[in-house]
Write a protein that holds these residues in place. Structure first.
Motif, PDB file in Angstrom:
ATOM      1  N   LEU A 315      38.511  33.832  25.095  1.00 23.83           N
ATOM      2  CA  LEU A 315      38.537  33.289  26.446  1.00 23.83           C
ATOM      3  C   LEU A 315      39.035  34.334  27.434  1.00 23.83           C
ATOM      4  CD1 LEU A 315      40.072  29.753  25.748  1.00 23.83           C
ATOM      5  CD2 LEU A 315      37.665  30.413  25.832  1.00 23.83           C
ATOM      6  N   THR A 316      38.502  34.277  28.641  1.00 26.25           N
ATOM      7  CA  THR A 316      38.950  35.176  29.700  1.00 26.25           C
ATOM      8  C   THR A 316      39.315  34.355  30.933  1.00 26.25           C
ATOM      9  OG1 THR A 316      36.683  35.502  30.491  1.00 26.25           O
ATOM     10  CG2 THR A 316      37.547  37.114  28.920  1.00 26.25           C
ATOM     11  N   LEU A 317      40.277  34.850  31.660  1.00 27.10           N
ATOM     12  CA  LEU A 317      40.713  34.174  32.889  1.00 27.10           C
ATOM     13  C   LEU A 317      40.471  35.098  34.068  1.00 27.10           C
ATOM     14  CD1 LEU A 317      43.859  32.043  33.492  1.00 27.10           C
ATOM     15  CD2 LEU A 317      43.394  33.945  35.027  1.00 27.10           C
ATOM     16  N   THR A 318      39.802  34.586  35.075  1.00 26.82           N
ATOM     17  CA  THR A 318      39.565  35.322  36.317  1.00 26.82           C
ATOM     18  C   THR A 318      40.346  34.645  37.433  1.00 26.82           C
ATOM     19  OG1 THR A 318      37.339  35.923  35.598  1.00 26.82           O
ATOM     20  CG2 THR A 318      37.829  36.149  37.951  1.00 26.82           C
ATOM     21  N   ALA A 319      41.222  35.411  38.068  1.00 27.52           N
ATOM     22  CA  ALA A 319      41.987  34.880  39.192  1.00 27.52           C
ATOM     23  C   ALA A 319      41.229  35.133  40.489  1.00 27.52           C
ATOM     24  CB  ALA A 319      43.371  35.538  39.258  1.00 27.52           C
ATOM     25  N   GLN A 320      41.275  34.148  41.383  1.00 26.20           N
ATOM     26  CA  GLN A 320      40.625  34.257  42.685  1.00 26.20           C
ATOM     27  C   GLN A 320      39.141  34.611  42.550  1.00 26.20           C
ATOM     28  OE1 GLN A 320      41.877  33.722  45.966  1.00 26.20           O
ATOM     29  NE2 GLN A 320      43.461  32.689  44.783  1.00 26.20           N
ATOM     30  N   ALA A 321      38.441  33.847  41.710  1.00 24.41           N
ATOM     31  CA  ALA A 321      36.988  34.034  41.582  1.00 24.41           C
ATOM     32  C   ALA A 321      36.320  33.763  42.934  1.00 24.41           C
ATOM     33  CB  ALA A 321      36.435  33.093  40.515  1.00 24.41           C
ATOM     34  N   GLN A 322      35.288  34.561  43.251  1.00 23.15           N
ATOM     35  CA  GLN A 322      34.668  34.454  44.573  1.00 23.15           C
ATOM     36  C   GLN A 322      33.148  34.503  44.510  1.00 23.15           C
ATOM     37  OE1 GLN A 322      36.409  36.980  47.627  1.00 23.15           O
ATOM     38  NE2 GLN A 322      38.168  37.409  46.329  1.00 23.15           N
ATOM     39  N   ARG A 323      32.571  34.135  43.379  1.00 19.04           N
ATOM     40  CA  ARG A 323      31.125  34.366  43.244  1.00 19.04           C
ATOM     41  C   ARG A 323      30.268  33.192  43.701  1.00 19.04           C
ATOM     42  NH1 ARG A 323      33.150  34.391  37.874  1.00 19.04           N
ATOM     43  NH2 ARG A 323      32.526  32.588  36.619  1.00 19.04           N
ATOM     44  N   LYS A 324      30.837  32.088  44.152  1.00 17.61           N
ATOM     45  CA  LYS A 324      30.067  30.936  44.597  1.00 17.61           C
ATOM     46  C   LYS A 324      30.356  30.646  46.065  1.00 17.61           C
ATOM     47  CE  LYS A 324      28.465  29.986  40.427  1.00 17.61           C
ATOM     48  NZ  LYS A 324      27.040  30.003  40.062  1.00 17.61           N
ATOM     49  N   HIS A 325      29.377  30.007  46.716  1.00 17.06           N
ATOM     50  CA  HIS A 325      29.523  29.623  48.113  1.00 17.06           C
ATOM     51  C   HIS A 325      29.228  28.131  48.269  1.00 17.06           C
ATOM     52  CE1 HIS A 325      29.100  33.982  48.420  1.00 17.06           C
ATOM     53  NE2 HIS A 325      29.671  33.906  49.615  1.00 17.06           N
ATOM     54  N   LEU A 326      29.763  27.554  49.308  1.00 16.52           N
ATOM     55  CA  LEU A 326      29.613  26.116  49.515  1.00 16.52           C
ATOM     56  C   LEU A 326      28.201  25.750  49.955  1.00 16.52           C
ATOM     57  CD1 LEU A 326      31.076  23.388  49.530  1.00 16.52           C
ATOM     58  CD2 LEU A 326      31.690  23.822  51.929  1.00 16.52           C
ATOM     59  N   VAL A 327      27.616  26.504  50.873  1.00 15.20           N
ATOM     60  CA  VAL A 327      26.289  26.182  51.405  1.00 15.20           C
ATOM     61  C   VAL A 327      25.503  27.464  51.624  1.00 15.20           C
ATOM     62  CG1 VAL A 327      27.079  24.079  52.579  1.00 15.20           C
ATOM     63  CG2 VAL A 327      27.126  26.259  53.806  1.00 15.20           C
ATOM     64  N   ALA A 333      24.457  32.991  52.284  1.00 11.68           N
ATOM     65  CA  ALA A 333      25.493  32.158  51.673  1.00 11.68           C
ATOM     66  C   ALA A 333      26.708  32.097  52.595  1.00 11.68           C
ATOM     67  CB  ALA A 333      25.895  32.732  50.314  1.00 11.68           C
ATOM     68  N   TRP A 334      27.184  30.888  52.851  1.00 17.24           N
ATOM     69  CA  TRP A 334      28.321  30.682  53.749  1.00 17.24           C
ATOM     70  C   TRP A 334      29.463  29.979  53.018  1.00 17.24           C
ATOM     71  CZ3 TRP A 334      26.909  28.951  59.425  1.00 17.24           C
ATOM     72  CH2 TRP A 334      26.121  29.940  60.039  1.00 17.24           C
ATOM     73  N   PHE A 335      30.653  30.235  53.484  1.00 18.59           N
ATOM     74  CA  PHE A 335      31.876  29.562  53.034  1.00 18.59           C
ATOM     75  C   PHE A 335      32.125  29.798  51.538  1.00 18.59           C
ATOM     76  CE2 PHE A 335      30.181  26.616  56.417  1.00 18.59           C
ATOM     77  CZ  PHE A 335      30.977  27.139  57.427  1.00 18.59           C
ATOM     78  N   ARG A 336      32.712  30.929  51.262  1.00 12.73           N
ATOM     79  CA  ARG A 336      32.989  31.333  49.885  1.00 12.73           C
ATOM     80  C   ARG A 336      33.990  30.376  49.229  1.00 12.73           C
ATOM     81  NH1 ARG A 336      32.021  36.467  48.009  1.00 12.73           N
ATOM     82  NH2 ARG A 336      31.976  37.240  50.154  1.00 12.73           N
ATOM     83  N   LEU A 337      33.713  30.005  47.974  1.00 14.03           N
ATOM     84  CA  LEU A 337      34.603  29.125  47.219  1.00 14.03           C
ATOM     85  C   LEU A 337      35.479  29.979  46.311  1.00 14.03           C
ATOM     86  CD1 LEU A 337      32.020  26.359  46.275  1.00 14.03           C
ATOM     87  CD2 LEU A 337      33.874  26.156  47.938  1.00 14.03           C
ATOM     88  N   LYS A 338      36.800  29.854  46.444  1.00 10.78           N
ATOM     89  CA  LYS A 338      37.727  30.722  45.721  1.00 10.78           C
ATOM     90  C   LYS A 338      38.777  29.903  44.964  1.00 10.78           C
ATOM     91  CE  LYS A 338      38.923  33.141  49.339  1.00 10.78           C
ATOM     92  NZ  LYS A 338      39.552  34.219  50.158  1.00 10.78           N
ATOM     93  N   PRO A 339      38.419  29.363  43.808  1.00 14.24           N
ATOM     94  CA  PRO A 339      39.444  28.693  42.994  1.00 14.24           C
ATOM     95  C   PRO A 339      40.480  29.703  42.518  1.00 14.24           C
ATOM     96  CG  PRO A 339      37.409  28.940  41.754  1.00 14.24           C
ATOM     97  CD  PRO A 339      37.101  29.356  43.157  1.00 14.24           C
TER      98      PRO A 339
END
Length: 456
Positions: A315-327, A333-339
């Motif tokens: 397993l790997t953990l990525t902090a502050q992933a930024q590869r997806k956007h809301l719309v 691509a707008w509004f980056r999703l950063k879990p």
């Protein structure tokens, strides 16, 4: 109204001026001198980063400053020391009879902060199991000063390292290399003199200069008797080392030679001291010594670092992933999703986690209070889950991670499901994270798919 020079309070408590006339002081309200209050009020009304530390408000009809979600220490020009501790020490329930005395709560909160700070790169050398710290119940700033002095004391016992320093002088004997140009200009008559350039093996090197400067800087700060005594002894030992005249230049010229590993920890502390003790930069006219930490970021970094070390190899953990956007809009691509964290096995996302620096109250498990959970956090997690999980029919589990405290030791038993027509629901668990120097851990419900077997 009693007035003290050293104030300890929790996040979101209040400061009022001695002139406010509030008496007796209610719970979570502390009085400071008028000069200190005006200074902090000016910061709160300023336009720089420091205005986020306090919020100007009213309390019992008087002007007050509410501490925000920062923990640490700040000094005011009149010598008042305000220590803000994490809210972990606050009783969540008003009728919590098991809550220890205020002094014990402060000590627990201070120790928890020290444990979390080790996740920050600047404080990776921080010691959290020092028995002296717990016994003497030192304020946060004195803890850091004590650890710096102990590290310098250890360095001194191993010996200060000297280095060859290029020197120049008009000597009565020839030493090193004769500077011909200066010899002709200055000694054309005084033929018994020699203008020489030579190397001298001295303790005058950047590392020692920086440590001496840090020791001198602490003389006006520390209030602990034991720290003051050790500081005087160490300052005397460094008396032959000149002070640094340019900190940035000396740090740039630092060279840790072989056999100088014992310099690394003292120099890490010295850098913090000489930069003003402030991860939270004080700009403009506010040059108070400060040591203030945004607690959301501290907790997030601590959880991410701890979990990464616990994960199984696959397993790997990525902090502050930024590869997806809301719309998407107009092919953009707008509004980056950063879990805060994404756990993956290979290229498959197994779980999404977000940390929240809030105190939950499991006793409020009703439709009105909702455990003190925030609706906006659920909207956020729904967006993460909808975009980060690739298989809509697979197990899609997410976690909201809150700090564990006396009232929140176990996960909320039932999950929160986001129903999605035609697909398996997104499942969200609300879980505690135990902050402990020896056994920090994420407590998961037994029925969730991400079992502790997936974690070492």
């Amino acid at each position: 109204m009693s007035l003290r020079n050293d104030i300890a309070l929790f996040e979101y408590a209040y400061l009022v001026s001695e002139e406010s006339g509030i008496t007796p002081l209610p719970h979570e309200v502390e009085a400071i001198s008028p000069l200190a209050f005006r200074y902090l009020k000016e910061m709160a009304l300023g336009s720089g980063q420091e205005n986020r530390l306090f919020r100007l408000c009213k309390k019992l009809g008087a002007e007050a400053l509410q501490v925000q979600n920062y923990a640490g220490v700040i000094f005011t020009p009149d010598g008042t020391q305000v220590e803000v501790l994490p809210k972990l020490g606050k009783p969540v329930q008003a009728n919590d009879t098991a809550t220890p005395c205020p002094a014990a709560r402060c000590e627990e909160a201070r120790h928890a902060l020290l444990i979390m700070l080790r996740a920050l790169r600047e404080f990776s050398h921080l010691q959290t199991t020092n028995a002296n710290i717990r016994q003497q119940k030192m304020p946060l700033l004195e803890v850091f000063i004590s650890q710096f002095l102990d590290s310098v004391n250890t360095l001194v016992k191993k010996g200060l390292r000297s280095d060859y320093v290029r020197c120049e002088g008009n000597l009565s004997y020839l030493k090193g290399k004769l500077n011909t140009a200066r010899q002709l200009r200055q000694n054309i008559i005084s033929k018994h003199k020699f203008h020489c350039e030579y190397d001298e093996f001295l303790v005058d090197r950047p590392a020692n200069r920086l440590l001496h400067s840090a020791l001198v800087a602490l003389a006006a700060i520390t209030r602990s008797g034991s720290n003051q005594r050790l500081l005087q002894e160490l300052t005397f030992i460094f008396c032959e080392v000149p002070l640094s005249t340019d900190y940035k230049c000396d740090f740039a010229r630092l060279r840790i030679d072989r056999g100088m590993s014992h310099y690394q920890t003292p120099l890490a502390w010295a850098k913090l001291i000489l930069e003003g003790f402030s991860p939270q930069t004080m700009s403009g006219g506010h040059r108070a010594i400060s040591l203030l930490f945004p607690m959301e970021r501290v907790f997030e970094n601590y959880v991410a670092k701890t979990l990464r070390a616990m994960l199984a190899p696959q397993l790997t953990l990525t902090a502050q992933a930024q590869r997806k956007h809301l719309v998407s809009h107009n092919d953009a691509a707008w509004f980056r999703l950063k879990p805060d964290m994404v756990i993956e096995q290979g290229s498959k996302v197994i779980s999404v986690l977000d940390t929240k620096w809030k105190l939950l109250d499991p006793a409020k498990g009703n439709g009105t209070d909702k455990y003190d959970l925030q609706q906006g956090d659920f909207y956020q997690m729904f967006a993460y889950g909808h975009h980060y999980f690739d298989d809509p029919n697979g197990d899609r589990e997410m976690f909201l991670v809150y700090p564990a405290h006396r009232g929140f030791q176990e996960p909320i038993a039932q999950p929160f499901d986001f129903p999605i027509a035609g697909h398996k629901p997104l499942r969200l668990w609300v879980v505690p994270f135990v902050i402990d120097a020896v056994e920090s851990r994420l407590i998961l419900p037994t029925q969730c798919q991400l079992q502790l077997r997936s974690l070492k």
